[in-house]
Design a protein around this motif. Structure first.
Motif, PDB file in Angstrom:
ATOM      1  N   MET A   1       0.824  -1.196   0.000  1.00 31.61           N
ATOM      2  CA  MET A   1       0.000   0.000   0.000  1.00 31.61           C
ATOM      3  C   MET A   1       0.869   1.261   0.000  1.00 31.61           C
ATOM      4  SD  MET A   1      -3.352   0.555   2.397  1.00 31.61           S
ATOM      5  CE  MET A   1      -3.952  -1.098   2.146  1.00 31.61           C
ATOM      6  N   GLU A   2       1.981   1.205   0.743  1.00 31.87           N
ATOM      7  CA  GLU A   2       2.856   2.372   0.800  1.00 31.87           C
ATOM      8  C   GLU A   2       3.579   2.578  -0.538  1.00 31.87           C
ATOM      9  OE1 GLU A   2       3.974   2.877   4.726  1.00 31.87           O
ATOM     10  OE2 GLU A   2       5.697   4.178   4.284  1.00 31.87           O
ATOM     11  N   LEU A   3       3.897   1.473  -1.180  1.00 37.67           N
ATOM     12  CA  LEU A   3       4.527   1.534  -2.500  1.00 37.67           C
ATOM     13  C   LEU A   3       3.581   2.212  -3.494  1.00 37.67           C
ATOM     14  CD1 LEU A   3       7.250   0.364  -3.318  1.00 37.67           C
ATOM     15  CD2 LEU A   3       6.097  -1.694  -4.095  1.00 37.67           C
ATOM     16  N   LEU A   4       2.341   1.769  -3.500  1.00 32.76           N
ATOM     17  CA  LEU A   4       1.341   2.353  -4.395  1.00 32.76           C
ATOM     18  C   LEU A   4       1.127   3.825  -4.061  1.00 32.76           C
ATOM     19  CD1 LEU A   4      -0.761   2.016  -6.623  1.00 32.76           C
ATOM     20  CD2 LEU A   4      -2.385   1.222  -4.899  1.00 32.76           C
TER      21      LEU A   4
ATOM     22  N   VAL B   1      -2.103  -0.073 -15.753  1.00 32.84           N
ATOM     23  CA  VAL B   1      -1.596  -1.355 -16.248  1.00 32.84           C
ATOM     24  C   VAL B   1      -0.334  -1.744 -15.471  1.00 32.84           C
ATOM     25  CG1 VAL B   1      -0.570  -2.513 -18.247  1.00 32.84           C
ATOM     26  CG2 VAL B   1      -2.642  -1.133 -18.524  1.00 32.84           C
ATOM     27  N   ALA B   2       0.567  -0.789 -15.261  1.00 30.44           N
ATOM     28  CA  ALA B   2       1.823  -1.079 -14.553  1.00 30.44           C
ATOM     29  C   ALA B   2       1.570  -1.417 -13.084  1.00 30.44           C
ATOM     30  CB  ALA B   2       2.776   0.105 -14.669  1.00 30.44           C
ATOM     31  N   HIS B   3       0.523  -0.872 -12.498  1.00 28.51           N
ATOM     32  CA  HIS B   3       0.252  -1.079 -11.073  1.00 28.51           C
ATOM     33  C   HIS B   3      -0.925  -2.021 -10.830  1.00 28.51           C
ATOM     34  CE1 HIS B   3       2.707   2.546 -11.046  1.00 28.51           C
ATOM     35  NE2 HIS B   3       3.019   2.256  -9.810  1.00 28.51           N
ATOM     36  N   ARG B   4      -1.255  -2.811 -11.837  1.00 31.37           N
ATOM     37  CA  ARG B   4      -2.462  -3.606 -11.731  1.00 31.37           C
ATOM     38  C   ARG B   4      -2.537  -4.444 -10.454  1.00 31.37           C
ATOM     39  NH1 ARG B   4      -4.632  -8.271 -12.068  1.00 31.37           N
ATOM     40  NH2 ARG B   4      -2.683  -9.349 -12.487  1.00 31.37           N
ATOM     41  N   ALA B   5      -1.499  -5.225 -10.197  1.00 31.25           N
ATOM     42  CA  ALA B   5      -1.561  -6.138  -9.054  1.00 31.25           C
ATOM     43  C   ALA B   5      -1.684  -5.353  -7.748  1.00 31.25           C
ATOM     44  CB  ALA B   5      -0.330  -7.035  -9.033  1.00 31.25           C
ATOM     45  N   LEU B   6      -0.915  -4.278  -7.626  1.00 29.32           N
ATOM     46  CA  LEU B   6      -0.985  -3.460  -6.407  1.00 29.32           C
ATOM     47  C   LEU B   6      -2.369  -2.838  -6.247  1.00 29.32           C
ATOM     48  CD1 LEU B   6       2.394  -1.483  -6.334  1.00 29.32           C
ATOM     49  CD2 LEU B   6       1.669  -3.324  -4.813  1.00 29.32           C
TER      50      LEU B   6
END
Lengths: 202, 202
Positions: free
Chosen positions: A74-77, A117-122
């Motif tokens: 979550m912090e990364l996102l 698209v790049a952050h889909r999983a997060l």
């Protein structure tokens, strides 16, 4: 319609103000390692063991700082959302200020699509709660699109139009279109542009 | 864009063809009781004990027929979705055939909004999985709106426009607007109409 609170842009700041030197260094080591591993193999395949090994810190450090894997993700996102926000607010045109509103809007659609698209999983992780679609970063996006629609001279209910446009950039919608409906990032971007232009009356 | 499978309307049928008389009667008793109780006090406040008591059948009957509470709720929603589908496909105009496409589209928006508000708890339950937004009933709605947009002579990417319009009728979006953003069903309907008219170029 009743007056509604105006969402504000999030404060753009890197980290808590009084974080101590060691803690701040470990935090960045862990986030950088996680980011690198996710880029290499996708978020689903990255464990906390992988992250601490790549960061060269103890596992306790990760759990003390982030609580658990989800906290770190979550912090990364959150960091990436803040960087994205910087780009659209202060970056070079056509994404940032300086270009005509419609151009900025169209640049935004393509750029946000790439981000999603790049952050889909997060994002899919965080947005498992259906109301997360209305959280603080989502409100920033809504505010940005509404402002650009209004500046582009769009008539009608700009709020609803912004919500409709942003729904086409929703992480689950995008993933579904890419995996089940034969879309590509290019064709989804084209579709977004077509709807955006239509709403702006061009 | 690659060719995509055309979603079809769901078969509209009441129940499994060979259900025995007793089983069919009990099923209807349970669904009717659940429907009545939900109308009285909201789905969240209705337990399986309440339902079997109101239906006058044993608890085992409910579990044999529906598996659990969620199974019963899903079947209830499924029945109502089928009735809704009957209405938009075969009902009187302006919702059903016979009215101009734009009129049908606008009638659809208001009617679907009412449906979503009335079925909020049931739909929110089923749509906890974010990809449930793309399930069979959702594809029926998408197909219907796309067809009406095309018939209304809408230019551009009709698929994306239908998705954008339907996002404004999403159960979580609607609930959020009603509870957090000062909207009413009337003002949400107006907003939907404004976006729909704009996409149709009127």
């Amino acid at each position: 319609m009743a007056a509604r609170p105006q969402p504000r842009y999030l404060p753009v700041s890197g980290q808590a103000p009084h974080e101590r030197g060691d803690a701040a260094r470990n935090r960045n080591l862990l986030l950088d390692a996680a980011r690198r591993l996710i880029a290499e193999r996708g978020a689903e395949a990255v464990t906390t063991d992988d992250i601490v090994a790549a960061a060269g810190v103890g596992k306790g450090t990760l759990f003390r700082r982030f609580g658990n894997r989800a906290g770190l993700m979550m912090e990364l996102l959150d960091e990436d959302e803040k960087a994205f926000q910087q780009e659209i607010m202060f970056g070079p045109p056509p994404l940032g200020p300086g270009a005509p509103a419609l151009e900025r809007l169209l640049a935004y659609g393509r750029r946000r699509l790439d981000f999603v698209v790049a952050h889909r999983a997060l994002m899919a992780d965080v947005n498992r709660d259906p109301y997360a679609r209305f959280n603080a970063p989502a409100r920033v996006q809504h505010r940005h699109v509404s402002v650009l629609l209004a500046e582009a001279g769009t008539t009608g209910d700009v709020d609803a139009q912004a919500s409709a446009l942003l729904a086409l950039l929703d992480v689950h919608y995008v993933h579904h279109q890419l995996t089940e409906n034969g879309h590509t990032v290019q064709s989804l971007g084209d579709a977004w542009e077509s709807v955006a232009r239509k709403l702006c009356g061009t």
